[in-house]
Write a protein that holds these residues in place. Structure first.
Motif, PDB file in Angstrom:
ATOM      1  N   ASN A 147       1.846   9.013   8.110  1.00 43.07           N
ATOM      2  CA  ASN A 147       1.648   8.590   6.723  1.00 43.07           C
ATOM      3  C   ASN A 147       2.568   7.411   6.403  1.00 43.07           C
ATOM      4  OD1 ASN A 147       0.045  11.157   5.590  1.00 43.07           O
ATOM      5  ND2 ASN A 147       1.725  11.871   6.898  1.00 43.07           N
ATOM      6  N   ALA A 148       2.031   6.440   5.683  1.00 38.69           N
ATOM      7  CA  ALA A 148       2.846   5.293   5.268  1.00 38.69           C
ATOM      8  C   ALA A 148       2.143   4.559   4.142  1.00 38.69           C
ATOM      9  CB  ALA A 148       3.078   4.345   6.439  1.00 38.69           C
ATOM     10  N   SER A 149       2.957   3.972   3.237  1.00 38.75           N
ATOM     11  CA  SER A 149       2.386   3.073   2.221  1.00 38.75           C
ATOM     12  C   SER A 149       1.987   1.751   2.835  1.00 38.75           C
ATOM     13  CB  SER A 149       3.397   2.861   1.091  1.00 38.75           C
ATOM     14  OG  SER A 149       4.618   2.352   1.604  1.00 38.75           O
ATOM     15  N   GLY A 150       2.582   1.386   3.994  1.00 36.71           N
ATOM     16  CA  GLY A 150       2.130   0.254   4.780  1.00 36.71           C
ATOM     17  C   GLY A 150       2.760  -1.074   4.411  1.00 36.71           C
ATOM     18  N   GLN A 151       2.617  -2.017   5.335  1.00 39.21           N
ATOM     19  CA  GLN A 151       3.126  -3.370   5.122  1.00 39.21           C
ATOM     20  C   GLN A 151       2.151  -4.177   4.274  1.00 39.21           C
ATOM     21  OE1 GLN A 151       4.579  -5.364   8.617  1.00 39.21           O
ATOM     22  NE2 GLN A 151       5.380  -3.491   9.540  1.00 39.21           N
ATOM     23  N   GLN A 152       2.688  -5.220   3.659  1.00 36.98           N
ATOM     24  CA  GLN A 152       1.879  -6.061   2.783  1.00 36.98           C
ATOM     25  C   GLN A 152       0.853  -6.849   3.588  1.00 36.98           C
ATOM     26  OE1 GLN A 152       2.122  -6.054  -0.636  1.00 36.98           O
ATOM     27  NE2 GLN A 152       0.236  -7.247  -0.548  1.00 36.98           N
TER      28      GLN A 152
END
Length: 640
Positions: free
Chosen positions: A204-209
């Motif tokens: 799970n991750a909000s992730g890179q731009q």
């Protein structure tokens, strides 16, 4: 600079493999495999190039998902659209991603909707006993899609033998930049006649731009299985698993600026196997059911594509040791594929096949393995698929060769993509009239076992395709169906390409040593060169995306309470550019991952720090699908 990095990686691996002195080996350099002939034999008598990796390597290398583990195995090209199990296309020997068959404990899991889902393997890493990679043509045994090769995941419970006792428990937690929170847990237990295993992995991750969005992901796989011996000869095995992927999919399939896509894919998998083995014969029946729900939304104002597919199959295999030097294996397979979709329509397809394999040992050194398959597809009819494998084994060498025909039928996406929509401005368009693609493949190679703990494998190969299926840029005027298309649109039509020849060579190195003073080294290295030529004047999309030069490697060194792991790859391919989204495919790239692990309680409990994409490289495997730059993380591992 790229060449220097590549040569450095090759040199480091080779130095490790040739200058150290060993006491004992950690891995078998001639392992037992079941993928090449459907019954256990040493890889050196199969006539094939096979890579076998133990499942416990997953927790020892800087990888976060099964497809990432595959990415660094010798000779495999994994074209990643997103990290940590978001989506990856598996390529072997320069074909398209639909030409690799993925098998779980004997039966296929390739999705009838699209080959993009083939890397969604519904299994927790804790259950994996080993992964076998069979390179090259295998349609005579496995049928459609086994063109470039076969990847089989064999699990601990299904591989368990009666009368053994074993138990294992593993747990791992990881946290890092960009909201990363990963975890996995699982175990295996056997006491006599019953073996049970299960586990879960969640990334799970909000992730890179990215371009106006973030590359978020929420990917979870959970599985449980049991194997019970009814008596010394009969056993029954069952597995159930669930897999869910929810991820940002910007420019995964298009190069449009309006693309801010997300995708959710849920998989439900059940498998039942009944097996009998006594003296000179064995028999098994393997049943599988797979249901997949795929929801893809191009942007926030678009109507999501909702695709539901079902895969139902049965496989029966009988093996007979007819003589001391002769083994006969025969079997039959039936596959039912279904789809309901607001984008592709509703469809059903049945296919079946029967096969015969003869393994004949000639004298002391030679083995010959002819195989034939009769394949039936209700859409394309009957096909005859032969293959011949030969090997000649000496004390330190194995000489091998293989030649065979392959076949593959189009999946539902290739046939019906964007077919059921009222209007399609631009994009990839399916073609219901696609014929099955065919090829004739042949290879020759040698394996060297002359140095202790080191195996070198070299192979040359060629695949000659006819009617290969791929997407080709096609003007509106040339589209076979125009009802829902725009005269000003830009389209890629799925087509049968007349002739494609792929010629290549591959070098694989496997090395493992255990030393005094609690030191251990394990390494793999692969280098592949492929040259593909087509009589099509317009390059097709996926065929032109494979690497011309590919090098990938793993290195793990353990001393006392510390372990250091590296894996990486170098890739050179055809450059591409999309000015609409300011994206490009560079001529080449080199990416390296590193992990440092410290054991805080014997070799059972450890903490680690990890850097993915250590050199902070900006790159893409497929045009527009931006891969993450440097990603720092750390966590703990427990193995009991």
């Amino acid at each position: 600079m790229k060449a220097i990095k590549l040569l450095s990686a090759v040199g480091l691996t080779w130095l490790c493999a040739t200058t150290l002195h060993a006491q004992e080996t950690e891995i078998e350099l001639d392992p037992i495999t079941v993928t090449a002939s459907l019954h256990p034999v040493s890889s050196s008598v199969t006539g094939r190039n096979i890579i076998v990796i133990k499942g416990d390597q997953f927790s020892k290398l800087p990888v976060n998902s099964v497809d990432e583990l595959l990415r660094y195995l010798p000779g495999l090209e994994v074209q990643m659209r997103g990290p940590m199990g978001a989506q990856s296309d598996i390529v072997l020997r320069g074909g398209t991603f639909q030409q690799v068959l993925v098998i779980l404990d004997g039966i296929r899991i390739n999705d009838p909707n699209t080959g993009h889902f083939n890397s969604y393997i519904p299994i927790a890493p804790a259950e994996i006993d080993r992964i076998e990679v069979l390179k090259g043509a295998s349609s005579a045994i496995y049928g459609s899609e086994a063109v470039g090769g076969v990847i089989q995941i064999i699990t601990k419970s299904f591989a368990a033998k009666t009368g053994q006792k074993s138990k294992q428990l593993i747990a791992q937690g990881t946290a890092g930049q960009f909201g990363l929170l990963n975890g996995q847990f699982g175990g295996f237990y056997q006491n006599g006649n019953t073996a049970v295993s299960g586990g879960i992995i969640s990334n799970n991750a909000s992730g890179q731009q990215q371009r106006g969005t973030r590359g978020y992901l929420h990917n979870t796989s959970a599985s449980v299985s049991i194997n019970h011996y009814l008596d010394p000869y009969w056993n029954i095995s069952y597995r159930s698993s669930f897999d869910r992927r929810d991820f940002a999919a910007q420019n995964f399939y298009t190069t449009f600026r309006s693309d801010t896509a997300n995708e959710k894919v849920s998989t439900f998998w059940n498998q039942l196997k009944l097996a009998f083995e006594k003296e000179h014969q064995s028999f098994s029946v393997n049943l599988g059911y797979k249901a997949v729900k795929d929801q893809y939304q191009f942007n926030s104002v678009g109507t999501p594509n909702l695709n539901k597919s079902n895969l139902l199959q049965g496989l029966a295999i009988y093996k007979w040791l007819a003589a001391s030097n002769t083994t006969i294996t025969t079997g039959s397979q039936w596959v039912n594929k279904q789809m309901t979709s607001n984008d592709r329509g509703d469809h059903t397809l049945n296919q079946a096949g029967s096969f015969l394999i003869v393994d004949e040992k000639i004298g002391t050194h030679a083995t010959v393995s002819p195989a034939i398959r009769v394949e039936w597809n209700e859409r394309s009819g009957w096909q005859f698929v032969p293959q011949l494998n030969v090997s000649y084994k000496l004390p330190y060498w194995q000489l091998r060769g293989s030649a065979g025909r392959t076949t593959r039928d189009a999946d539902f996406t290739e046939r019906f993509n964007n077919y059921n929509k009222s209007f399609v401005q631009s994009g990839s368009i399916g073609n219901p009239d696609l014929a099955s693609e065919n090829s004739f493949s042949y290879e020759a190679g040698a394996d060297f076992f002359g140095l202790k703990n080191l195996k070198l494998s070299a192979t040359i190969f060629q695949q000659r395709f006819t009617k290969l299926i791929d997407y080709v840029t096609t003007p509106y005027a040339a589209m076979p169906r125009k009802e829902n298309l725009s005269p000003t649109g830009t389209y890629a039509l799925a087509q049968n390409i007349g002739q494609v020849n792929s010629t290549g060579a591959e070098l694989d190195i496997q090395y493992s040593k255990k030393f005094q003073d609690n030191q251990q080294l394990w390494a793999t290295f692969g280098f592949t060169w492929i040259d593909s030529k087509s009589n099509n004047t317009t390059p097709s999309f996926y065929l032109s995306s494979h690497a011309k030069y590919l090098a990938n490697f793993n290195i793990r060194y353990t001393v006392n309470r510390f372990s250091f792991s590296l894996n990486g790859l170098y890739k050179q391919r055809t450059p591409q550019t999309s000015t609409a989204i300011n994206a490009d495919i560079s001529t080449d790239y080199f990416v390296l991952n590193a992990q440092l692990q410290a054991f805080v309680y014997r070799n059972k409990v450890s903490i680690f720090t990890q850097a993915d994409n250590l050199f902070d490289k900006q790159y893409s495997d497929l045009l527009g699908s931006q891969m993450p730059k440097r990603w720092l993380m750390g966590g703990f591992k427990v193995t009991l």
